[in-house]
Design a protein around this motif. Structure first.
Motif, PDB file in Angstrom:
ATOM      1  N   ALA A  46       0.893  -1.193   0.080  1.00  0.00           N
ATOM      2  CA  ALA A  46       0.004  -0.077  -0.185  1.00  0.00           C
ATOM      3  C   ALA A  46       1.026   1.443   0.136  1.00  0.00           C
ATOM      4  O   ALA A  46       1.062   2.579  -0.673  1.00  0.00           O
ATOM      5  CB  ALA A  46      -0.717   0.191   1.157  1.00  0.00           C
ATOM      6  N   PHE A  47       2.496   1.004   1.163  1.00  0.00           N
ATOM      7  CA  PHE A  47       3.004   2.274   0.642  1.00  0.00           C
ATOM      8  C   PHE A  47       3.449   2.748  -0.903  1.00  0.00           C
ATOM      9  O   PHE A  47       3.777   3.408  -0.633  1.00  0.00           O
ATOM     10  CB  PHE A  47       4.479   1.924   1.907  1.00  0.00           C
ATOM     11  N   THR A  48       3.884   1.877  -1.172  1.00  0.00           N
ATOM     12  CA  THR A  48       4.786   1.960  -2.130  1.00  0.00           C
ATOM     13  C   THR A  48       3.095   2.102  -3.499  1.00  0.00           C
ATOM     14  O   THR A  48       4.140   3.335  -4.241  1.00  0.00           O
ATOM     15  CB  THR A  48       5.664   0.407  -2.917  1.00  0.00           C
ATOM     16  N   SER A  49       2.141   1.882  -3.581  1.00  0.00           N
ATOM     17  CA  SER A  49       1.478   2.554  -4.323  1.00  0.00           C
ATOM     18  C   SER A  49       0.917   3.543  -4.359  1.00  0.00           C
ATOM     19  O   SER A  49       0.726   4.850  -5.021  1.00  0.00           O
ATOM     20  CB  SER A  49       0.300   1.433  -4.688  1.00  0.00           C
ATOM     21  N   ILE A  50       0.840   4.165  -3.470  1.00  0.00           N
ATOM     22  CA  ILE A  50       0.435   5.332  -2.561  1.00  0.00           C
ATOM     23  C   ILE A  50       1.989   6.295  -3.120  1.00  0.00           C
ATOM     24  O   ILE A  50       1.318   7.557  -3.507  1.00  0.00           O
ATOM     25  CB  ILE A  50      -0.337   4.884  -1.283  1.00  0.00           C
TER      26      ILE A  50
END
Length: 73
Positions: A46-50
């Motif tokens: 989730a962090f990398t996609s955001i």
């Protein structure tokens, strides 16, 4: 939760799952560790996609010359 917190969850979960041999009557530490690792991996994804969506393209500082407009003038 930031990337560091997610990595911390993965590490703590791995320690609980693979590095301990404690036995508790009411809690299975292997399951708790596996859940922590899964939540950490979901957090990293989730962090990398955001973070990919937050990247902004900054236009160059050199002005573009419109040759078509210059011919008409």
């Amino acid at each position: 939760m930031g990337l560091g917190g997610c990595i911390l969850l993965i590490g703590a979960g791995a320690i609980l799952t693979f590095g301990t041999d404690w036995q508790m009557r009411s809690v299975n530490l292997d399951v708790v560790g596996a859940i922590m690792m899964i939540v950490g991996v979901i957090g990293v994804v989730a962090f990398t996609s955001i973070a990919k969506r937050r990247r902004v393209v900054v236009p160059s500082s050199t002005p573009l010359i419109d040759e078509e407009r210059d011919r008409r003038l």
